[in-house]
Write an enzyme that holds these catalytic residues in place. Structure first.
Site, mmCIF file in Angstrom:
data_model
loop_
_atom_site.group_PDB
_atom_site.id
_atom_site.type_symbol
_atom_site.label_atom_id
_atom_site.label_comp_id
_atom_site.label_asym_id
_atom_site.label_seq_id
_atom_site.Cartn_x
_atom_site.Cartn_y
_atom_site.Cartn_z
ATOM 1 N N TYR A 127 6.284 -2.889 -1.349
ATOM 2 C CA TYR A 127 5.801 -1.576 -0.281
ATOM 3 C C TYR A 127 7.067 -0.576 -0.090
ATOM 4 O O TYR A 127 6.661 0.224 -0.112
ATOM 5 C CB TYR A 127 4.413 -2.667 0.838
ATOM 6 C CG TYR A 127 4.661 -1.862 2.054
ATOM 7 C CD1 TYR A 127 3.304 -1.178 2.250
ATOM 8 C CD2 TYR A 127 5.429 -1.985 2.987
ATOM 9 C CE1 TYR A 127 3.269 -0.106 2.624
ATOM 10 C CE2 TYR A 127 4.514 -1.120 4.170
ATOM 11 C CZ TYR A 127 3.692 -0.469 4.226
ATOM 12 O OH TYR A 127 3.560 0.615 5.182
ATOM 13 N N THR A 168 6.833 3.643 6.864
ATOM 14 C CA THR A 168 6.936 2.331 7.539
ATOM 15 C C THR A 168 8.672 2.652 7.973
ATOM 16 O O THR A 168 10.071 2.923 7.362
ATOM 17 C CB THR A 168 6.497 1.542 6.364
ATOM 18 O OG1 THR A 168 6.367 0.043 6.921
ATOM 19 C CG2 THR A 168 7.117 1.216 4.770
#
Length: 329
Positions: free
Chosen positions: A141, A117
């Site tokens: 995250y 990501t």
């Protein structure tokens, strides 16, 4: 030789399975269905319901299907949720990924694609951000994905093992043929939420933060069509099979749109007006992140087909309308 797709019943994973099947690959899916949907998996793919951290199960699947590559999508993806539940994210995204890697090494699976990501960059000093930028995640995250990338690099240095980490920017849209799309309940993806609101499934859309240092004060993101992303994976898989070695690629188009610009696009495409409410910033959100995407274009020859915000929104809106009709029937 078969490709194992973890999380293949999910949003991006189901598109990947379709792309693999269309490319003539044998595919097997492993998904615990915590957020995915069995019906989203292409019928040509074998399916197992289970956990990617179940090393005995993974080893059986690899042996039974002669798996030669793993494409790893399974994981948790909501930034604010990760701030509230960091241990859950480190378990699901990092600890379980470590177990999957261990299974791959033990079974002799040499090629591994990982869905990373842009959150590993945090709030980058330069925009567009390139793959050379340092890790600086702002949320558990992002940190959980960063840690998995670090493990992959160490495993590749120690074993006969090649990996590609694809750092996604904001994935949106749906299969142009309407076979699958983003179906998760209570999803947080902006384009999906805006489409739901345009169809009356939500009373209003919240815009989180209007005081960022951007042209209109709202966050700016690089939106990539999910089918273009699946194609990037196919190219990366081919490169690894051809002996190109481990690599990291940004997956974005290299241009950004603000939250308010996206809202306008959804209103324009849907023909519907809807209420928008301004809300405080969410923890862990970067003001602006746009991909420097030259490396993937030059190295893999990636040429996206759906590099247009209105097209992305149109496909997402059609899928959302389909979900509403299916539920009504």
């Amino acid at each position: 030789m078969t490709v194992l797709v973890t999380g293949g019943a999910g949003y991006i994973g189901s598109h990947m399975v379709l792309a693999l099947v269309e490319a003539g690959e044998d595919v097997v899916v492993l998904d615990n269905l915590s957020t995915g949907f069995r019906e989203a998996v292409a019928p040509e793919a074998a399916f197992y319901r289970g956990d990617m951290a179940d090393e005995a199960l993974v080893m059986r699947i690899v042996a039974r299907h002669d798996v030669s590559a793993i494409i790893h999508f399974a994981g948790s993806i909501v930034v604010p949720e990760s701030v509230a539940d960091p241990l859950g994210y480190y378990l699901n995204n990092t600890v379980k990924s470590r177990s999957l890697m261990a299974s791959a090494v033990a079974a002799g699976v040499k090629n591994f694609l990982f869905s990373s990501t842009a959150a590993v960059y945090g709030d980058p000093a330069e925009v567009p951000v390139t793959e050379k930028a340092p890790f600086a995640p702002m949320s558990p995250y992002g940190t959980s994905k960063m840690m998995t990338e670090m493990m992959l690099a160490d495993v590749a240095a120690a074993h006969d093992f090649t990996y590609t980490a694809l750092r996604y920017f904001n994935v949106a849209g749906a299969d142009p043929e309407g076979r699958t799309g983003q179906s998760t309940a209570r999803a947080t993806h902006l384009i999906k939420v805006a489409c739901e609101t345009a169809l009356g499934k939500r009373s209003h859309l919240d815009v989180y933060g209007t005081d960022y240092p951007t042209p209109d004060g709202t966050c700016v993101r690089d939106y990539i069509h999910v089918s273009d992303l699946a194609n990037a994976h196919l190219l990366a898989l081919g490169a690894m099979r051809n002996g190109e070695g481990s690599a990291v690629f940004n997956c974005g188009y290299g241009k950004g749109f603000s939250v308010l610009e996206v809202v306008d696009a959804v209103k324009r495409v849907s023909g519907a007006d809807f209420a928008v409410k301004l809300a405080p910033r969410r923890p862990g959100d970067s003001p602006q992140i746009v991909a420097g995407a030259d490396r993937i274009r030059k190295t893999l020859g990636w040429a996206p087909k759906y590099d247009d915000l209105d097209t992305i929104v149109e496909h997402a809106f059609r899928w959302e309308r389909h979900l509403g009709l299916a539920k009504a029937s």
